[in-house]
Design a protein around this motif. Structure first.
Motif, PDB file in Angstrom:
ATOM      1  N   GLY A 154       0.799  -1.226   0.000  1.00 56.67           N
ATOM      2  CA  GLY A 154       0.000   0.000   0.000  1.00 56.67           C
ATOM      3  C   GLY A 154       0.825   1.266   0.000  1.00 56.67           C
ATOM      4  O   GLY A 154       0.399   2.293   0.548  1.00 56.67           O
ATOM      5  N   LEU A 155       1.994   1.223  -0.645  1.00 57.09           N
ATOM      6  CA  LEU A 155       2.923   2.346  -0.615  1.00 57.09           C
ATOM      7  C   LEU A 155       2.872   3.153  -1.909  1.00 57.09           C
ATOM      8  O   LEU A 155       2.566   2.612  -2.976  1.00 57.09           O
ATOM      9  CB  LEU A 155       4.345   1.826  -0.400  1.00 57.09           C
ATOM     10  N   PRO A 156       3.213   4.435  -1.851  1.00 56.17           N
ATOM     11  CA  PRO A 156       3.256   5.243  -3.078  1.00 56.17           C
ATOM     12  C   PRO A 156       4.467   4.863  -3.930  1.00 56.17           C
ATOM     13  O   PRO A 156       5.485   4.387  -3.424  1.00 56.17           O
ATOM     14  CB  PRO A 156       3.382   6.672  -2.552  1.00 56.17           C
ATOM     15  N   PHE A 157       4.334   5.099  -5.227  1.00 57.59           N
ATOM     16  CA  PHE A 157       5.437   4.817  -6.148  1.00 57.59           C
ATOM     17  C   PHE A 157       5.362   5.805  -7.298  1.00 57.59           C
ATOM     18  O   PHE A 157       4.287   6.091  -7.826  1.00 57.59           O
ATOM     19  CB  PHE A 157       5.360   3.388  -6.681  1.00 57.59           C
ATOM     20  N   ALA A 158       6.540   6.333  -7.682  1.00 60.31           N
ATOM     21  CA  ALA A 158       6.632   7.270  -8.799  1.00 60.31           C
ATOM     22  C   ALA A 158       7.888   6.947  -9.589  1.00 60.31           C
ATOM     23  O   ALA A 158       8.825   6.336  -9.065  1.00 60.31           O
ATOM     24  CB  ALA A 158       6.667   8.709  -8.284  1.00 60.31           C
ATOM     25  N   TRP A 159       7.928   7.377 -10.856  1.00 61.44           N
ATOM     26  CA  TRP A 159       9.072   7.016 -11.680  1.00 61.44           C
ATOM     27  C   TRP A 159       9.269   8.013 -12.816  1.00 61.44           C
ATOM     28  O   TRP A 159       8.345   8.718 -13.223  1.00 61.44           O
ATOM     29  CB  TRP A 159       8.912   5.617 -12.253  1.00 61.44           C
ATOM     30  N   GLN A 160      10.499   8.059 -13.304  1.00 60.65           N
ATOM     31  CA  GLN A 160      10.848   8.849 -14.481  1.00 60.65           C
ATOM     32  C   GLN A 160      10.257   8.171 -15.711  1.00 60.65           C
ATOM     33  O   GLN A 160      10.381   6.960 -15.870  1.00 60.65           O
ATOM     34  CB  GLN A 160      12.375   8.927 -14.619  1.00 60.65           C
ATOM     35  N   THR A 161       9.664   8.947 -16.587  1.00 60.32           N
ATOM     36  CA  THR A 161       9.117   8.353 -17.804  1.00 60.32           C
ATOM     37  C   THR A 161       9.884   8.762 -19.046  1.00 60.32           C
ATOM     38  O   THR A 161       9.733   8.127 -20.101  1.00 60.32           O
ATOM     39  CB  THR A 161       7.639   8.741 -17.994  1.00 60.32           C
ATOM     40  N   ALA A 162      10.690   9.797 -18.978  1.00 53.27           N
ATOM     41  CA  ALA A 162      11.487  10.210 -20.134  1.00 53.27           C
ATOM     42  C   ALA A 162      12.717  10.959 -19.663  1.00 53.27           C
ATOM     43  O   ALA A 162      12.695  11.650 -18.650  1.00 53.27           O
ATOM     44  CB  ALA A 162      10.669  11.073 -21.090  1.00 53.27           C
ATOM     45  N   MET A 163      13.794  10.804 -20.444  1.00 56.78           N
ATOM     46  CA  MET A 163      15.069  11.447 -20.141  1.00 56.78           C
ATOM     47  C   MET A 163      15.559  12.188 -21.381  1.00 56.78           C
ATOM     48  O   MET A 163      15.186  11.859 -22.508  1.00 56.78           O
ATOM     49  CB  MET A 163      16.114  10.401 -19.731  1.00 56.78           C
TER      50      MET A 163
ATOM     51  N   ALA B  13      24.465  12.873 -10.066  1.00 54.38           N
ATOM     52  CA  ALA B  13      24.243  12.659  -8.639  1.00 54.38           C
ATOM     53  C   ALA B  13      24.086  13.969  -7.880  1.00 54.38           C
ATOM     54  O   ALA B  13      23.572  13.973  -6.758  1.00 54.38           O
ATOM     55  CB  ALA B  13      25.400  11.855  -8.052  1.00 54.38           C
ATOM     56  N   LEU B  14      24.510  15.094  -8.451  1.00 52.83           N
ATOM     57  CA  LEU B  14      24.365  16.390  -7.796  1.00 52.83           C
ATOM     58  C   LEU B  14      23.009  17.029  -8.077  1.00 52.83           C
ATOM     59  O   LEU B  14      22.641  18.012  -7.429  1.00 52.83           O
ATOM     60  CB  LEU B  14      25.470  17.347  -8.234  1.00 52.83           C
ATOM     61  N   ALA B  15      22.265  16.498  -9.058  1.00 54.43           N
ATOM     62  CA  ALA B  15      20.973  17.088  -9.425  1.00 54.43           C
ATOM     63  C   ALA B  15      20.012  17.030  -8.242  1.00 54.43           C
ATOM     64  O   ALA B  15      19.977  16.051  -7.497  1.00 54.43           O
ATOM     65  CB  ALA B  15      20.386  16.352 -10.628  1.00 54.43           C
ATOM     66  N   ASP B  16      19.202  18.100  -8.097  1.00 54.57           N
ATOM     67  CA  ASP B  16      18.324  18.177  -6.916  1.00 54.57           C
ATOM     68  C   ASP B  16      17.058  18.963  -7.244  1.00 54.57           C
ATOM     69  O   ASP B  16      16.601  19.779  -6.456  1.00 54.57           O
ATOM     70  CB  ASP B  16      19.091  18.839  -5.768  1.00 54.57           C
ATOM     71  N   ASP B  17      16.494  18.704  -8.411  1.00 53.59           N
ATOM     72  CA  ASP B  17      15.297  19.418  -8.862  1.00 53.59           C
ATOM     73  C   ASP B  17      14.083  18.934  -8.062  1.00 53.59           C
ATOM     74  O   ASP B  17      13.817  17.729  -8.012  1.00 53.59           O
ATOM     75  CB  ASP B  17      15.080  19.166 -10.356  1.00 53.59           C
ATOM     76  N   PRO B  18      13.328  19.827  -7.442  1.00 52.35           N
ATOM     77  CA  PRO B  18      12.182  19.387  -6.631  1.00 52.35           C
ATOM     78  C   PRO B  18      11.006  18.868  -7.449  1.00 52.35           C
ATOM     79  O   PRO B  18      10.151  18.158  -6.910  1.00 52.35           O
ATOM     80  CB  PRO B  18      11.792  20.665  -5.868  1.00 52.35           C
ATOM     81  N   VAL B  19      10.946  19.213  -8.741  1.00 53.57           N
ATOM     82  CA  VAL B  19       9.834  18.765  -9.595  1.00 53.57           C
ATOM     83  C   VAL B  19      10.270  17.589 -10.455  1.00 53.57           C
ATOM     84  O   VAL B  19       9.704  16.495 -10.389  1.00 53.57           O
ATOM     85  CB  VAL B  19       9.308  19.926 -10.464  1.00 53.57           C
ATOM     86  N   MET B  20      11.283  17.805 -11.293  1.00 55.64           N
ATOM     87  CA  MET B  20      11.809  16.727 -12.143  1.00 55.64           C
ATOM     88  C   MET B  20      12.987  16.064 -11.415  1.00 55.64           C
ATOM     89  O   MET B  20      14.124  16.065 -11.886  1.00 55.64           O
ATOM     90  CB  MET B  20      12.235  17.284 -13.505  1.00 55.64           C
ATOM     91  N   PHE B  21      12.680  15.513 -10.262  1.00 54.11           N
ATOM     92  CA  PHE B  21      13.714  14.888  -9.437  1.00 54.11           C
ATOM     93  C   PHE B  21      14.074  13.510  -9.992  1.00 54.11           C
ATOM     94  O   PHE B  21      13.284  12.866 -10.677  1.00 54.11           O
ATOM     95  CB  PHE B  21      13.254  14.781  -7.984  1.00 54.11           C
ATOM     96  N   SER B  22      15.279  13.078  -9.702  1.00 56.63           N
ATOM     97  CA  SER B  22      15.701  11.736 -10.105  1.00 56.63           C
ATOM     98  C   SER B  22      15.134  10.719  -9.124  1.00 56.63           C
ATOM     99  O   SER B  22      14.948  11.012  -7.940  1.00 56.63           O
ATOM    100  CB  SER B  22      17.226  11.643 -10.144  1.00 56.63           C
ATOM    101  N   ASP B  23      14.879   9.521  -9.615  1.00 57.93           N
ATOM    102  CA  ASP B  23      14.298   8.475  -8.773  1.00 57.93           C
ATOM    103  C   ASP B  23      15.260   7.984  -7.702  1.00 57.93           C
ATOM    104  O   ASP B  23      14.829   7.397  -6.706  1.00 57.93           O
ATOM    105  CB  ASP B  23      13.886   7.275  -9.635  1.00 57.93           C
ATOM    106  N   THR B  24      16.548   8.190  -7.914  1.00 56.94           N
ATOM    107  CA  THR B  24      17.547   7.621  -7.019  1.00 56.94           C
ATOM    108  C   THR B  24      18.531   8.698  -6.558  1.00 56.94           C
ATOM    109  O   THR B  24      18.584   9.797  -7.120  1.00 56.94           O
ATOM    110  CB  THR B  24      18.328   6.493  -7.706  1.00 56.94           C
ATOM    111  N   TYR B  25      19.309   8.362  -5.542  1.00 61.90           N
ATOM    112  CA  TYR B  25      20.317   9.276  -5.019  1.00 61.90           C
ATOM    113  C   TYR B  25      21.585   8.499  -4.695  1.00 61.90           C
ATOM    114  O   TYR B  25      21.598   7.265  -4.663  1.00 61.90           O
ATOM    115  CB  TYR B  25      19.804   9.995  -3.765  1.00 61.90           C
TER     116      TYR B  25
END
Length: 565
Positions: free
Chosen positions: A106-115, A169-181
């Protein structure tokens, strides 16, 4: 312009009717049971720990495809699944497993769909020189009745490629954020479920970190087979713009949702934690220790307890429970067991290709533009990347044995060995593990052919990665063993011309390799030519250990060769 991932896979999807997908086999009733209702706003510490346990159990299971693992007793949720078959490759597996676990809990999940490639238009986002930028995202809808989970998992498979992991790895966009860190390099951060990304086009999941710091990984492949190994030097360390090596899924939460009477969250939006908000976020794998400029990663230093180390030794030191100690006999045994797993996995991959009858098809007039990164039949059934990683594993084992002998000569404190004949004890361990590893194939005449690790080492650079060639050549047979091969003159010519490519253990994804057989034969050869190299590195551990006795000097010390590979 954004590039949607599914484009480069269309040829493979058309060829293979089942596709690299999650294929629903169930009825409408089954589909109704497979609703994904999001009941939790965020992943708690206990959820993350359960995720680690879930991945660790699958990694340890005796299963050889992703589908087998999901249906095995290692998966506590298997009885709640609709009738499905799971087909994923290396890039899909981390995402599909994470999504599957989120669905069941029952957890939320989100993902990148295009790069989009940071190189500019026209580049291959899987192998971009300067990494990629996230340009589109999606998430599991939050509704009172939930949504069907299977189409979401299907969409992930059709969307994800290794380009997902090739981000700064330095990217930190609050909207188009990367799925991983990027995580710290310690036992609290590098845990089961951590992604290990090889910038040469491969992704794995960590499933165990041993007390001695060795990282055990498993991964799926385009032919749907599953392999297990340890993380070694084949996982190249690069700058932060490419995202190697370790990544973890970024914490997300649902904000602004309402809760329905059945407990499901409705509406709201996905918010991701920034790098600064993640307790184990770190640029250590790029900055070095002591920390320096991550953009100057090539000159990073690695100091642990006052000792200068290379990155991979530093990593093991950081991940060890206590001081890093090498127990040479146990180390060799563990590496041979891991290579045996890799060979068993390769056997399954070859058998899948044979089962599709690819060896009976005439080969194309040219190799793919790049044999390591392509699509269609070659992506699904060839093994150049898998074989290169296997060769790298054998070379790393050989190099480590040579290093153990050197350490023993100077009584290095990190080497924990109390005997008086290290070469002899290593040789005994080698022979024991060689006998314990059962490898075989069925030849073109239907007869079983027994192999061993020792046999494979002797023909390592003869193992064919070409799916159009007979099984005997896939396993590097010669002489009487190859007599049952039914390849004609054309395939024989291709096999002989590909020798230099088989000698190469470095995967060059940015080199043109679309040659005809005549062009391969002409050369020139070299790492950047795309035609292969003239000689592979030394890997014969048994010959090295057996040769130590004649090289003993009058004082009883081992006279090592002037230059050890």
């Amino acid at each position: 312009m954004a590039i949607v991932f599914s484009r480069w896979r269309k040829a493979a999807f058309i060829l293979l009717c089942v596709s690299l997908a999650i294929v629903s086999m169930g009825s409408a009733a089954h589909a109704q049971d497979a609703r994904w209702r999001i009941t939790k706003e965020r992943w708690s510490e206990s959820d993350e720990k359960a995720w680690q346990d879930f991945v660790a159990a699958l990694g340890a299971a005796d299963c050889w495809t992703f589908d087998q693992c999901i249906k095995s007793p290692a998966n506590p949720y298997r009885h709640t699944d609709p009738k499905t078959r799971f087909y994923v490759d290396c890039a899909d597996m981390p995402y599909v497993l994470r999504a599957y676990f989120a669905w069941k809990n029952g957890l939320p999940f989100a993902w990148q769909t295009a790069m989009q490639s940071a190189d500019g238009p026209g580049g291959d986002i899987r192998y971009s020189s300067y990494g990629n930028v996230v340009v589109a995202r999606d998430s599991v809808p939050r509704t009172a009745n939930g949504v069907s989970a299977t189409p979401i998992l299907h969409a992930l498979v059709n969307t994800v490629s290794t380009a997902m992991f090739r981000r700064n790895a330095l990217a930190d966009d609050p909207v188009m954020f990367s799925d991983t860190y990027s995580p710290r390099l310690d036992r609290e951060a590098i845990v089961p479920g951590t992604i290990a990304y090889d910038v040469n086009g491969h992704a794995s999941l960590v499933w165990r970190v041993e007390s001695g710091g060795r990282v055990l990984i498993f991964s799926s492949h385009p032919d749907h087979s599953l392999s297990r190994s340890f993380l070694g030097k084949e996982f190249l360390r690069t700058g932060p713009e490419l995202g190697s090596i370790f990544q973890k899924f970024r914490p997300i939460e649902v904000a602004g949702a309402t809760r329905a009477s059945n407990g499901a969250l409705v509406g709201g939006r996905i918010v991701a934690a920034s790098n600064a908000e993640i307790p184990d976020f770190s640029l250590e794998q790029y900055q070095g220790s002591p920390a320096g400029d991550p953009h100057r990663w090539r000159s990073a230093s690695w100091v642990w307890n006052g000792e200068n180390l290379d990155f991979y030794t530093y990593l093991r030191s950081r991940l060890s429970a206590g001081e890093l100690e090498y127990r040479p006999v146990e180390e060799l045994s563990a590496m041979m067991q891991s290579l045996c797993f890799d060979l068993r996995s390769r056997k399954q991959a070859v058998e899948i290709s044979l089962g599709r009858g690819i060896q009976n098809i005439s080969p194309p007039s040219r190799l793919p533009d790049n044999i390591y990164g392509t699509d269609g039949v070659w992506e699904l059934y060839s093994t150049p990347s898998r074989d290169a990683r296997l060769k790298t594993g054998f070379k790393e084992m050989y190099d480590l044995v040579v290093e153990f002998i050197k350490m023993d000569m100077v009584d290095a404190p990190r080497l924990k060995y109390d005997g008086n004949d290290l070469a002899g004890d290593l040789l005994a361990a080698y022979r024991a593990q060689n006998a314990a590893c059962d490898i075989s194939y069925v030849n073109s005449a239907g007869r079983k052919v027994e192999l061993s690790i020792d046999t494979i080492i002797g023909r390592l650079y003869d193992l064919s990665f070409d799916p159009y060639q007979c099984v005997e050549r896939r396993w590097g047979a010669s002489g009487a063993e190859r007599a049952t091969c039914r390849d004609g003159a054309e395939k024989t010519r291709w096999y002989e011309a590909q020798q230099y490519l088989r000698n190469q253990i470095d995967r060059t994804y940015d080199v043109d390799m679309g040659y005809t057989v005549e062009e391969l034969e002409r050369g020139p050869w070299g790492l950047r030519t795309g035609r292969g190299v003239e000689e592979g590195p030394e890997v014969d551990i048994r010959a090295y250990l057996e040769g130590l006795a004649p090289r003993r000097t009058a004082s009883g010390e081992i006279a090592l060769p002037p230059a050890t590979p």
